[in-house]
Design an enzyme around this catalytic site. Structure first.
Site, short mmCIF file in Angstrom:
data_model
loop_
_atom_site.label_atom_id
_atom_site.label_comp_id
_atom_site.label_asym_id
_atom_site.label_seq_id
_atom_site.Cartn_x
_atom_site.Cartn_y
_atom_site.Cartn_z
N ARG A 25 3.54 -0.98 23.53
CA ARG A 25 4.63 -0.57 22.60
C ARG A 25 4.09 0.33 21.49
NH1 ARG A 25 6.01 -6.30 20.45
NH2 ARG A 25 3.73 -6.27 20.52
N GLU A 30 -2.30 -6.09 10.15
CA GLU A 30 -2.09 -6.67 8.82
C GLU A 30 -2.72 -5.73 7.81
OE1 GLU A 30 -3.93 -10.50 8.88
OE2 GLU A 30 -2.36 -11.42 10.11
N GLN A 47 2.67 -4.65 -7.83
CA GLN A 47 3.52 -3.48 -7.57
C GLN A 47 3.02 -2.74 -6.35
OE1 GLN A 47 4.45 -1.02 -11.07
NE2 GLN A 47 4.22 0.84 -9.81
N ASP A 48 3.97 -2.24 -5.54
CA ASP A 48 3.66 -1.40 -4.38
C ASP A 48 4.14 0.01 -4.65
OD1 ASP A 48 4.07 -3.29 -1.23
OD2 ASP A 48 2.51 -3.27 -2.77
N ASN A 49 3.34 1.00 -4.28
CA ASN A 49 3.73 2.40 -4.48
C ASN A 49 3.66 3.15 -3.17
OD1 ASN A 49 3.93 1.95 -7.26
ND2 ASN A 49 1.77 2.41 -7.59
N ARG A 59 -3.49 14.70 -6.20
CA ARG A 59 -2.88 13.84 -7.23
C ARG A 59 -4.04 13.15 -7.97
NH1 ARG A 59 2.78 12.41 -6.30
NH2 ARG A 59 3.52 13.41 -4.37
N HIS A 62 -6.32 9.95 -12.14
CA HIS A 62 -5.49 9.16 -13.05
C HIS A 62 -6.07 7.76 -13.28
CE1 HIS A 62 -1.86 11.66 -11.39
NE2 HIS A 62 -2.60 12.36 -12.23
N LYS A 72 -6.46 -0.66 -7.62
CA LYS A 72 -5.58 -0.06 -6.59
C LYS A 72 -6.15 -0.28 -5.21
CE LYS A 72 -4.43 3.43 -10.01
NZ LYS A 72 -4.77 4.76 -10.53
N HIS A 117 -8.68 7.50 -10.35
CA HIS A 117 -8.38 7.64 -8.91
C HIS A 117 -7.68 8.97 -8.68
CE1 HIS A 117 -5.56 6.86 -5.39
NE2 HIS A 117 -6.77 6.99 -4.87
N TYR A 129 0.12 2.22 -1.75
CA TYR A 129 -0.94 1.46 -2.43
C TYR A 129 -0.36 0.38 -3.32
CZ TYR A 129 -0.16 5.14 -6.01
OH TYR A 129 0.38 6.02 -6.91
N LYS A 164 1.66 18.46 -14.83
CA LYS A 164 1.05 17.42 -15.69
C LYS A 164 -0.45 17.35 -15.45
CE LYS A 164 1.09 12.95 -14.67
NZ LYS A 164 1.49 11.56 -14.38
N ASP A 165 -0.85 17.36 -14.18
CA ASP A 165 -2.28 17.17 -13.86
C ASP A 165 -3.13 18.35 -14.28
OD1 ASP A 165 -1.67 14.70 -12.97
OD2 ASP A 165 -1.99 15.10 -10.83
C1 LIG Z 1 2.50 6.13 -10.83
C2 LIG Z 1 3.96 5.91 -11.13
C3 LIG Z 1 4.81 6.96 -11.43
N1 LIG Z 1 6.12 6.72 -11.70
C4 LIG Z 1 7.00 7.86 -11.98
C5 LIG Z 1 6.51 8.72 -13.14
C6 LIG Z 1 6.97 10.11 -12.76
O1 LIG Z 1 8.30 10.29 -13.22
C7 LIG Z 1 6.98 10.09 -11.22
C8 LIG Z 1 5.78 10.77 -10.62
O2 LIG Z 1 4.64 10.25 -11.26
P1 LIG Z 1 3.23 10.96 -11.13
O3 LIG Z 1 3.41 12.45 -11.09
O4 LIG Z 1 2.33 10.37 -12.18
O5 LIG Z 1 2.79 10.47 -9.67
P2 LIG Z 1 1.29 10.65 -9.08
O6 LIG Z 1 0.73 11.97 -9.46
O7 LIG Z 1 1.40 10.29 -7.66
O8 LIG Z 1 0.44 9.53 -9.85
C9 LIG Z 1 -0.25 8.52 -9.16
O9 LIG Z 1 -1.28 9.14 -8.43
C10 LIG Z 1 -2.60 8.74 -8.66
C11 LIG Z 1 -3.46 9.18 -7.52
C12 LIG Z 1 -2.77 7.31 -8.98
O10 LIG Z 1 -3.78 6.68 -8.67
C13 LIG Z 1 -1.73 6.62 -9.76
O11 LIG Z 1 -1.20 5.55 -9.04
C14 LIG Z 1 -0.64 7.49 -10.18
O12 LIG Z 1 -1.06 8.12 -11.37
O13 LIG Z 1 6.97 8.71 -10.85
C15 LIG Z 1 6.67 5.46 -11.66
O14 LIG Z 1 7.89 5.27 -11.91
N2 LIG Z 1 5.85 4.40 -11.38
C16 LIG Z 1 4.52 4.57 -11.12
O15 LIG Z 1 3.81 3.57 -10.84
#
Ligand SMILES: Cc1cn([C@H]2C[C@H](O)[C@@H](COP(=O)(O)OP(=O)(O)O[C@H]3O[C@H](C)C(=O)[C@H](O)[C@H]3O)O2)c(=O)[nH]c1=O
Length: 179
Positions: A25, A30, A47-49, A59, A62, A72, A117, A129, A164-165
């Site tokens: 299949r 896990e 929290q899960d992202n 990205r 951070h 993480k 990270h 993550y 931002k970055d």
């Molecule tokens: C991280 C995060 C973001 N947000 C909101 C904030 C912004 O409005 C939007 C995008 O956020 P950001 O541009 O910071 O997303 P990434 O650039 O993927 O940031 C992450 O990427 C790097 C690699 C990491 O290790 C962190 O987990 C985290 O900083 O999601 C949330 O609502 N909750 C969250 O936990």
């Protein structure tokens, strides 16, 4: 054994391989089990992202400042990422050192609190993550991906980076700060 845990060149950063059960299949694996992870990580996730990144996206780098620093557990569902952890623990013998692993979809990287990270998508990638502290906008911080002192060797040379970055500070500024 469901998981293989392997220390990286920075021993607190751990590479994890999930055992995959394949059949006609497809496959099952896990991706987290408290009884096995507790032996190694002693962590409880809150929290899960999930983020999707097109090929070439970086990205990061951070981290969240104390008391909202995050550990993480980073994994990939589809695609491949060049996943980087930078040791920002000022009392660490590997302070300012970084380690990477290229993750595909049955591998994960555990990045403890005290690390920055970042990752680059080597192809369109869905990254999932778990974190052990919740997101806190006012504790967000970072270091620019192409910091000259860190000199991270990102594989794709013309990356896609967020507004931002691109404005993040340097490692030198971080090192000089009281954080
Ligand atoms: C991280 C995060 C973001 N947000 C909101 C904030 C912004 O409005 C939007 C995008 O956020 P950001 O541009 O910071 O997303 P990434 O650039 O993927 O940031 C992450 O990427 C790097 C690699 C990491 O290790 C962190 O987990 C985290 O900083 O999601 C949330 O609502 N909750 C969250 O936990």
């Amino acid at each position: 054994m469901t998981f293989i845990f392997e220390e990286t060149e920075i021993p607190d950063v751990i590479h994890i391989v999930c055992n995959r059960y394949e059949d006609n299949r497809g496959y099952f694996e896990e991706r987290y089990k408290a009884s096995e992870f507790d032996r190694i990580l002693h962590v409880r996730f809150v929290q899960d992202n999930h983020s999707f990144s097109r090929r070439g996206v970086i990205r990061g780098l951070h981290f969240q400042r104390e008391p909202m620093a995050q550990g993480k557990l980073v994994g990939v569902i589809t695609g491949r990422i060049y996943d980087v952890a930078v040791d920002l623990r000022k009392d660490s013998v590997t302070f300012g050192k970084w380690v990477y692993r290229v993750l595909s979809n049955n591998e994960m990287l555990w990045i403890p609190r005290g690390f920055a990270h970042g990752f680059q998508a080597l192809e369109d990638s869905h990254v999932v993550y778990k974190v052990d502290n919740e997101f806190s906008r006012q504790h967000e911080d970072g270091i620019i991906f192409n910091d000259p002192d860190l000199a991270i060797d990102w594989p794709i040379k013309d990356p896609i980076v967020s507004e931002k970055d691109i404005k993040l500070g340097t490692f030198r500024n971080f090192r000089g700060s009281s954080k």
